[in-house]
Design an enzyme around this catalytic site. Sequence first.
Site, PDB file in Angstrom:
ATOM      1  CG  ASP A  45      19.301  28.513  34.877  1.00  0.00           C
ATOM      2  OD1 ASP A  45      18.987  28.940  33.740  1.00  0.00           O
ATOM      3  OD2 ASP A  45      20.015  29.169  35.665  1.00  0.00           O
ATOM      4  CB  SER A  46      15.034  28.454  30.841  1.00  0.00           C
ATOM      5  OG  SER A  46      15.479  27.363  30.056  1.00  0.00           O
ATOM      6  CG  ASP A  84      22.211  26.671  32.522  1.00  0.00           C
ATOM      7  OD1 ASP A  84      23.350  27.180  32.465  1.00  0.00           O
ATOM      8  OD2 ASP A  84      21.159  27.299  32.271  1.00  0.00           O
ATOM      9  CE  LYS A 114      23.544  28.451  29.491  1.00  0.00           C
ATOM     10  NZ  LYS A 114      23.309  29.426  30.581  1.00  0.00           N
ATOM     11  CD  GLU A 116      23.088  33.020  34.172  1.00  0.00           C
ATOM     12  OE1 GLU A 116      23.047  33.971  34.987  1.00  0.00           O
ATOM     13  OE2 GLU A 116      22.066  32.436  33.745  1.00  0.00           O
ATOM     14  CD  GLU A 183      19.293  35.173  28.150  1.00  0.00           C
ATOM     15  OE1 GLU A 183      20.045  34.291  28.605  1.00  0.00           O
ATOM     16  OE2 GLU A 183      18.083  35.273  28.427  1.00  0.00           O
TER      17      GLU A 183
END
Length: 289
Positions: A45-46, A84, A114, A116, A183
């Site tokens: 999502d960056s 993501d 993925k 978080e 991270e």
Amino acid sequence: MGGKVTVPDVRARKGGQKLTMITAYDFAMARIASEAGADMILVGDSLANVVLGFDSTLDVDLDVMIHHTAAVARAEPDSLLVGDMPWMSYHVSVEDGVRNAGRLVREGGAEAVKLEGGRKRLPVIEAILKAEIPVMGHLGLTPQSVNSMGGYRVQGKAVDEAREMLTDAIAIAEAGVFAMVLEGVPDVLARIITKEVSVPTIGIGAGAGTDGQVLVFHDVLGMHDGKLPKFVRQYADLRGQAVEALQRYFRDVQSGEFPSDEETYHMGEEAEKALLEGPSSDLSWPLSW
Ligand code: KIV
């Protein structure tokens, strides 16, 4: 390596040859990453920041992630394709999270997702795994929590915070994630987590002790003009090269150097002559161009 990388291949690399992961957001980038031998491609999502120019990853939704993941999937990379899950795609309810992970797989072509978070996300992680979708975890500086973290800060610097993160890592590993991103965490904590969990850890700003590394495509290849974080190593200056190449192209257009005769289509000599001389009496010929 050679051949398609699968989730079991990634799991089997725990403690072995370091895993490589790079982000990619479109077809061309995915072709490049796969040809370079990436074990995993993350459609992160960056992309909110580096592709779409937003300030944070909170600005992309599932439809945007699916759009980019599908472009990467069409490149048919040998790398394992991880999609993501964006903010709010797994925060509302477990059911919603499973459905959205399914969309990333079915519509986007992701082979794993993925998300978080640690123990807080266990119910949704477990439910997605029950739907037979492999899950990669993500702990430490989790950008979707930017507002609750009070900014992008290294996480786990205090001992109690570090212990909490270790407990989270063990919990999601026991739940069945096949790997986890660490991270923005201190090197020693990343090493401890890596030793204590049974699945590969993939570091970004987490030192050299993890089972693999991930960086953002644009950072590694020097595609920005902004300041890079301390943990990035830039291996090329594609932005500089691109600006220089475009300047040469524009100069050639303005000087008439481009296009050359070799870069131009021609008719056969006779057809060209006939066309220039005029084909019929009812047209005023030559045309006034
Ligand atoms: O979105 C992303 O690119 C990521 C990586 C930096 C791990 O989550």
